[in-house]
Design a protein around this motif. Structure first.
Motif, PDB file in Angstrom:
ATOM      1  N   GLY A 198       0.777  -1.239   0.000  1.00 48.75           N
ATOM      2  CA  GLY A 198       0.000   0.000   0.000  1.00 48.75           C
ATOM      3  C   GLY A 198       0.808   1.287   0.000  1.00 48.75           C
ATOM      4  N   SER A 199       2.119   1.160  -0.103  1.00 51.59           N
ATOM      5  CA  SER A 199       2.927   2.383  -0.041  1.00 51.59           C
ATOM      6  C   SER A 199       2.764   3.241  -1.301  1.00 51.59           C
ATOM      7  N   GLY A 200       2.324   2.606  -2.367  1.00 47.70           N
ATOM      8  CA  GLY A 200       2.102   3.364  -3.598  1.00 47.70           C
ATOM      9  C   GLY A 200       3.000   2.933  -4.750  1.00 47.70           C
ATOM     10  N   LYS A 201       3.521   1.703  -4.695  1.00 46.05           N
ATOM     11  CA  LYS A 201       4.418   1.220  -5.749  1.00 46.05           C
ATOM     12  C   LYS A 201       3.756   1.219  -7.125  1.00 46.05           C
ATOM     13  N   THR A 202       2.563   0.617  -7.172  1.00 44.00           N
ATOM     14  CA  THR A 202       1.922   0.461  -8.478  1.00 44.00           C
ATOM     15  C   THR A 202       1.576   1.828  -9.073  1.00 44.00           C
ATOM     16  N   THR A 203       1.052   2.682  -8.231  1.00 41.70           N
ATOM     17  CA  THR A 203       0.702   4.026  -8.708  1.00 41.70           C
ATOM     18  C   THR A 203       1.943   4.784  -9.180  1.00 41.70           C
TER      19      THR A 203
ATOM     20  N   ALA B  24       5.063  -7.725 -11.649  1.00 47.03           N
ATOM     21  CA  ALA B  24       5.629  -8.926 -11.021  1.00 47.03           C
ATOM     22  C   ALA B  24       5.003  -9.141  -9.649  1.00 47.03           C
ATOM     23  N   ASP B  25       3.838  -8.571  -9.472  1.00 50.06           N
ATOM     24  CA  ASP B  25       3.095  -8.830  -8.231  1.00 50.06           C
ATOM     25  C   ASP B  25       2.174 -10.011  -8.503  1.00 50.06           C
ATOM     26  N   THR B  26       2.596 -11.183  -8.065  1.00 45.89           N
ATOM     27  CA  THR B  26       1.780 -12.372  -8.290  1.00 45.89           C
ATOM     28  C   THR B  26       0.993 -12.719  -7.036  1.00 45.89           C
ATOM     29  N   PHE B  27       1.084 -11.860  -6.071  1.00 46.23           N
ATOM     30  CA  PHE B  27       0.470 -12.170  -4.778  1.00 46.23           C
ATOM     31  C   PHE B  27      -0.945 -11.631  -4.657  1.00 46.23           C
ATOM     32  N   ARG B  28      -1.087 -10.341  -4.983  1.00 42.02           N
ATOM     33  CA  ARG B  28      -2.398  -9.738  -4.789  1.00 42.02           C
ATOM     34  C   ARG B  28      -3.240  -9.936  -6.051  1.00 42.02           C
ATOM     35  N   PRO B  29      -4.442 -10.498  -5.912  1.00 41.47           N
ATOM     36  CA  PRO B  29      -5.265 -10.826  -7.076  1.00 41.47           C
ATOM     37  C   PRO B  29      -5.534  -9.645  -8.020  1.00 41.47           C
TER      38      PRO B  29
ATOM     39  N   GLY C 292       3.789  -6.072  -2.531  1.00 43.92           N
ATOM     40  CA  GLY C 292       4.109  -5.513  -1.221  1.00 43.92           C
ATOM     41  C   GLY C 292       3.421  -6.320  -0.136  1.00 43.92           C
ATOM     42  N   ARG C 293       2.591  -7.212  -0.585  1.00 50.41           N
ATOM     43  CA  ARG C 293       1.762  -7.935   0.368  1.00 50.41           C
ATOM     44  C   ARG C 293       2.265  -9.351   0.521  1.00 50.41           C
ATOM     45  N   HIS C 294       2.513  -9.782   1.711  1.00 49.69           N
ATOM     46  CA  HIS C 294       2.968 -11.144   1.941  1.00 49.69           C
ATOM     47  C   HIS C 294       2.543 -11.552   3.325  1.00 49.69           C
TER      48      HIS C 294
ATOM     49  N   VAL D 275       8.921   9.450  -2.158  1.00 51.47           N
ATOM     50  CA  VAL D 275       8.006   9.611  -1.033  1.00 51.47           C
ATOM     51  C   VAL D 275       6.644   9.951  -1.625  1.00 51.47           C
ATOM     52  N   SER D 276       5.689   9.038  -1.409  1.00 58.60           N
ATOM     53  CA  SER D 276       4.368   9.213  -2.026  1.00 58.60           C
ATOM     54  C   SER D 276       3.388   9.863  -1.065  1.00 58.60           C
ATOM     55  N   LYS D 277       2.257  10.224  -1.597  1.00 53.55           N
ATOM     56  CA  LYS D 277       1.126  10.750  -0.810  1.00 53.55           C
ATOM     57  C   LYS D 277       1.475  12.014  -0.027  1.00 53.55           C
ATOM     58  N   LEU D 278       2.320  12.796  -0.576  1.00 56.19           N
ATOM     59  CA  LEU D 278       2.653  14.039   0.118  1.00 56.19           C
ATOM     60  C   LEU D 278       1.531  15.068   0.019  1.00 56.19           C
ATOM     61  N   ASP D 279       0.475  14.685  -0.660  1.00 53.99           N
ATOM     62  CA  ASP D 279      -0.671  15.582  -0.727  1.00 53.99           C
ATOM     63  C   ASP D 279      -1.636  15.284   0.402  1.00 53.99           C
ATOM     64  N   GLY D 280      -1.410  14.172   1.090  1.00 55.35           N
ATOM     65  CA  GLY D 280      -2.375  13.674   2.050  1.00 55.35           C
ATOM     66  C   GLY D 280      -2.452  14.383   3.383  1.00 55.35           C
TER      67      GLY D 280
ATOM     68  N   ILE E  20       8.782  12.974  -5.607  1.00 57.57           N
ATOM     69  CA  ILE E  20       7.718  12.943  -4.615  1.00 57.57           C
ATOM     70  C   ILE E  20       6.393  12.748  -5.337  1.00 57.57           C
ATOM     71  N   GLY E  21       5.520  11.974  -4.696  1.00 65.20           N
ATOM     72  CA  GLY E  21       4.192  11.735  -5.239  1.00 65.20           C
ATOM     73  C   GLY E  21       3.241  12.708  -4.563  1.00 65.20           C
ATOM     74  N   THR E  22       2.501  13.421  -5.377  1.00 58.33           N
ATOM     75  CA  THR E  22       1.668  14.475  -4.795  1.00 58.33           C
ATOM     76  C   THR E  22       0.200  14.325  -5.159  1.00 58.33           C
ATOM     77  N   GLY E  23      -0.226  13.095  -5.457  1.00 61.89           N
ATOM     78  CA  GLY E  23      -1.639  12.894  -5.751  1.00 61.89           C
ATOM     79  C   GLY E  23      -1.859  11.527  -6.366  1.00 61.89           C
ATOM     80  N   GLU E  24      -3.129  11.197  -6.590  1.00 58.05           N
ATOM     81  CA  GLU E  24      -3.446   9.862  -7.118  1.00 58.05           C
ATOM     82  C   GLU E  24      -3.352   9.800  -8.630  1.00 58.05           C
ATOM     83  N   LYS E  25      -3.336  10.945  -9.269  1.00 57.78           N
ATOM     84  CA  LYS E  25      -3.345  10.953 -10.734  1.00 57.78           C
ATOM     85  C   LYS E  25      -1.943  10.681 -11.302  1.00 57.78           C
TER      86      LYS E  25
HETATM   87  N1  LIG Z   1      -3.203  10.902  -2.388  1.00 61.01           N
HETATM   88  C1  LIG Z   1      -2.324  10.072  -2.928  1.00 61.01           C
HETATM   89  N2  LIG Z   1      -2.629   8.783  -3.022  1.00 61.01           N
HETATM   90  C2  LIG Z   1      -1.722   7.947  -3.570  1.00 61.01           C
HETATM   91  C3  LIG Z   1      -0.464   8.389  -4.017  1.00 61.01           C
HETATM   92  N3  LIG Z   1       0.196   7.325  -4.489  1.00 61.01           N
HETATM   93  C4  LIG Z   1      -0.616   6.265  -4.325  1.00 61.01           C
HETATM   94  N4  LIG Z   1      -1.773   6.620  -3.762  1.00 61.01           N
HETATM   95  C5  LIG Z   1      -2.916   5.779  -3.391  1.00 61.01           C
HETATM   96  O1  LIG Z   1      -2.488   4.823  -2.446  1.00 61.01           O
HETATM   97  C6  LIG Z   1      -3.184   3.595  -2.602  1.00 61.01           C
HETATM   98  C7  LIG Z   1      -2.211   2.448  -2.730  1.00 61.01           C
HETATM   99  O2  LIG Z   1      -1.461   2.640  -3.905  1.00 61.01           O
HETATM  100  P1  LIG Z   1      -0.801   1.451  -4.742  1.00 61.01           P
HETATM  101  O3  LIG Z   1      -0.008   2.068  -5.804  1.00 61.01           O
HETATM  102  O4  LIG Z   1      -1.796   0.440  -5.136  1.00 61.01           O
HETATM  103  O5  LIG Z   1       0.154   0.847  -3.634  1.00 61.01           O
HETATM  104  P2  LIG Z   1       1.078  -0.448  -3.743  1.00 61.01           P
HETATM  105  O6  LIG Z   1       2.315  -0.179  -2.992  1.00 61.01           O
HETATM  106  O7  LIG Z   1       1.211  -0.862  -5.135  1.00 61.01           O
HETATM  107  O8  LIG Z   1       0.198  -1.496  -2.944  1.00 61.01           O
HETATM  108  P3  LIG Z   1       0.396  -3.102  -2.943  1.00 61.01           P
HETATM  109  O9  LIG Z   1       0.582  -3.512  -4.345  1.00 61.01           O
HETATM  110  O10 LIG Z   1      -0.880  -3.648  -2.366  1.00 61.01           O
HETATM  111  O11 LIG Z   1       1.544  -3.367  -2.089  1.00 61.01           O
HETATM  112  C8  LIG Z   1      -4.051   3.775  -3.827  1.00 61.01           C
HETATM  113  O12 LIG Z   1      -5.367   4.073  -3.409  1.00 61.01           O
HETATM  114  C9  LIG Z   1      -3.443   4.971  -4.532  1.00 61.01           C
HETATM  115  O13 LIG Z   1      -4.402   5.685  -5.274  1.00 61.01           O
HETATM  116  C10 LIG Z   1      -0.157   9.789  -3.904  1.00 61.01           C
HETATM  117  O14 LIG Z   1       0.937  10.300  -4.242  1.00 61.01           O
HETATM  118  N5  LIG Z   1      -1.127  10.583  -3.343  1.00 61.01           N
END
Ligand SMILES: Nc1nc2c(ncn2[C@@H]2O[C@H](COP(=O)(O)OP(=O)(O)OP(=O)(O)O)[C@@H](O)[C@H]2O)c(=O)[nH]1
Ligand SMILES: [Mg+2]
Length: 441
Positions: A111-116, A137-142, A191-193, A245-250, A271-276
């Motif tokens: 959930g740290s935001g890798k995929t995003t 290469a995430d074969t863990f989470r469906p 990220g999930r195990h 460093v993600s989610k700095l908008d949060g 830095i990640g500053t949003g979901e887009k």
């Molecule tokens: N506000 C905000 N949300 C973010 C940011 N980056 C990611 N998110 C949100 O954080 C949540 C988790 O993001 P993922 O990219 O799925 O995280 P992950 O590390 O891939 O998660 P796992 O694959 O489950 O380990 C999602 O709801 C994203 O939309 C960001 O910079 N800002």
């Protein structure tokens, strides 16, 4: 933005400095209090805050002012410097070798935001003209496969994944092969195990198999100061080359995450500053702090101070001391002084000079510069070269020619003589730099 709250608090503190009638020790102390409050509210580590404020206070109160720079400007420069330093000094770049396959492996806890961030990075490099591919290469989470596939499709980036694969290491190898003509290949991992150990082991196995160009750790900015410990743990397990460093908008805790990680000198590159997809930016400490302080023109100010600090060479000074100061030189100096230049520097290097000439007089002098320049322009080369030849009738002529009066011309000559005398005084003095106690301008 997160840092919105932190930013607005710092901004208000800076505004206070800009608006204060005088900049004195009390104001410096007050400013530091405001800063501490703002940083602590943003979850910045207490010890870091204390170190930072001590550093700002010492420099603001003890450092000698560069010539031509007001105490106010100096104070703002110090704050900017120290804050910038605090979050990382120099920007660190994620370098891509063109024409090669650069594998960027994303790691981080669940959930740290890798995929995003994978998708954001893909977009970032795509915009810069690279051929980009993404591997899931995430074969863990469906849901992982579909999530990344959709993101990749939305930006038109090639995607490799296997919805039913069980072994991420083999999958990664196949993906790398498939995308071998891509310059940037982003490898998203799980990220999930069930256990952390298992996650670490998987990460190491993939690293070993694909030999990534760079391992990129994604840290969730909302966890605050804990981010530093997490960064350290990952760095022990593997060779982390970049941090996002993600989610700095949060939340308001972003300041804590960012600063605690930066304090370990870890390479925060984005830095990640949003979901887009577009919400990713390179982390450039100076720009970041400038924005936080709400000072668009801070670079300009800093540049100004830096220029003023550039030392005049001893050779320049000696040339002037050797007596070769004519009115043309003085004219040049006036010109330079109007851009806050060398005259000020030369004068300020004379020990005790700042006491001899009150600021008010210096200001008057500056107002008169323009007039003096016109007077000098009305002189013949001979007169400029050796002002001693300026007798009464020549002075009258110059006054007429420059639209001034004799008194003003004489004043200029007097000024010239004073300046020469001061330069002579300086001759032989080994103390080339101004020795000046805390002096409020
Ligand atoms: N506000 C905000 N949300 C973010 C940011 N980056 C990611 N998110 C949100 O954080 C949540 C988790 O993001 P993922 O990219 O799925 O995280 P992950 O590390 O891939 O998660 P796992 O694959 O489950 O380990 C999602 O709801 C994203 O939309 C960001 O910079 N800002
Ligand atoms: Mg993911």
């Amino acid at each position: 933005m997160v840092l919105e709250k932190l930013g607005s608090n710092l901004y208000n503190a800076i505004q206070k400095v800009l608006k204060a009638p005088i900049v004195d020790e009390a104001l410096v102390k007050e400013l530091i209090k405001d800063f501490q409050r703002a940083l602590l509210q943003a979850d910045v580590n207490v010890q870091l805050v204390m170190e930072l404020s001590k550093q700002i206070e010492t420099r603001a109160l003890d450092e000698e002012l560069p010539p031509g720079i007001s105490r106010r400007e100096h104070l703002i420069k110090v704050i900017y410097d120290e804050l910038t330093n605090f979050v990382g000094e120099k920007p660190q770049e994620l370098k891509i070798q063109p024409g090669k396959q650069n594998i960027l492996m994303m790691v981080g806890i669940q959930g740290s935001g890798k995929t995003t961030q994978s998708a954001k990075l893909a977009r970032y490099f795509q915009k810069r003209g690279y051929k980009v591919g993404i591997i899931c290469a995430d074969t863990f989470r469906p849901g992982a496969y579909n999530q990344l596939k959709m993101l990749a499709e939305s930006i038109n980036v090639d995607f490799y994944g296997e919805p039913d694969a069980k072994n991420p290491v083999d999958l990664a190898k196949r993906g790398i092969k498939q995308l071998n003509d891509h310059e940037v290949v982003i490898l998203d991992t799980s990220g999930r195990h069930k256990e952390e150990e298992e996650l670490i082991r998987e990460m190491q196995e993939i690293e070993h198999a694909v030999q990534p160009k760079e391992i990129i750790l994604v840290l969730d900015g909302t966890i605050g100061q804990q981010a530093a410990a997490q960064a350290q743990a990952f760095n022990e397990a593997t060779d982390v080359g970049s941090i996002i460093v993600s989610k700095l908008d949060g939340t308001a805790r972003g300041g804590g995450a960012l600063s605690s990680v930066a304090a370990t000198r870890a390479p925060i590159k984005f830095i990640g500053t949003g979901e887009k997809i577009e919400d990713l930016e390179p982390f450039i400490p100076s720009r970041f702090i400038g924005r936080l302080l709400g000072m668009g023109d801070i670079e300009g100010l800093v540049e100004k101070v830096r220029e003023a600090e550039a030392p005049i060479s001893e050779k320049d000074v000696m040339a002037m001391l050797s007596g070769k100061l004519n009115l043309q030189d003085m004219y040049n100096q006036f010109e330079a002084m109007q851009n806050m230049g060398p005259l000020q520097k030369v004068l300020s290097m004379i020990p005790g000079f700042s006491y001899q000439m009150p600021t008010e007089e210096l200001e008057n002098a500056e107002e008169r510069l323009e007039k003096w320049k016109v007077i000098i322009q009305s002189m013949t080369p001979e007169e400029k070269d050796d002002p001693k030849v300026l007798n009464r009738s020549r002075i009258q002529r110059v006054a007429r020619g420059s639209g001034t009066d004799e008194k003003e011309v004489r004043e200029l000559i007097k000024q010239y003589n004073t300046m020469r005398k001061m330069l002579k005084q300086m001759k032989g003095s080994r103390r080339m730099r101004r020795q000046m106690p805390f002096n409020l301008r």
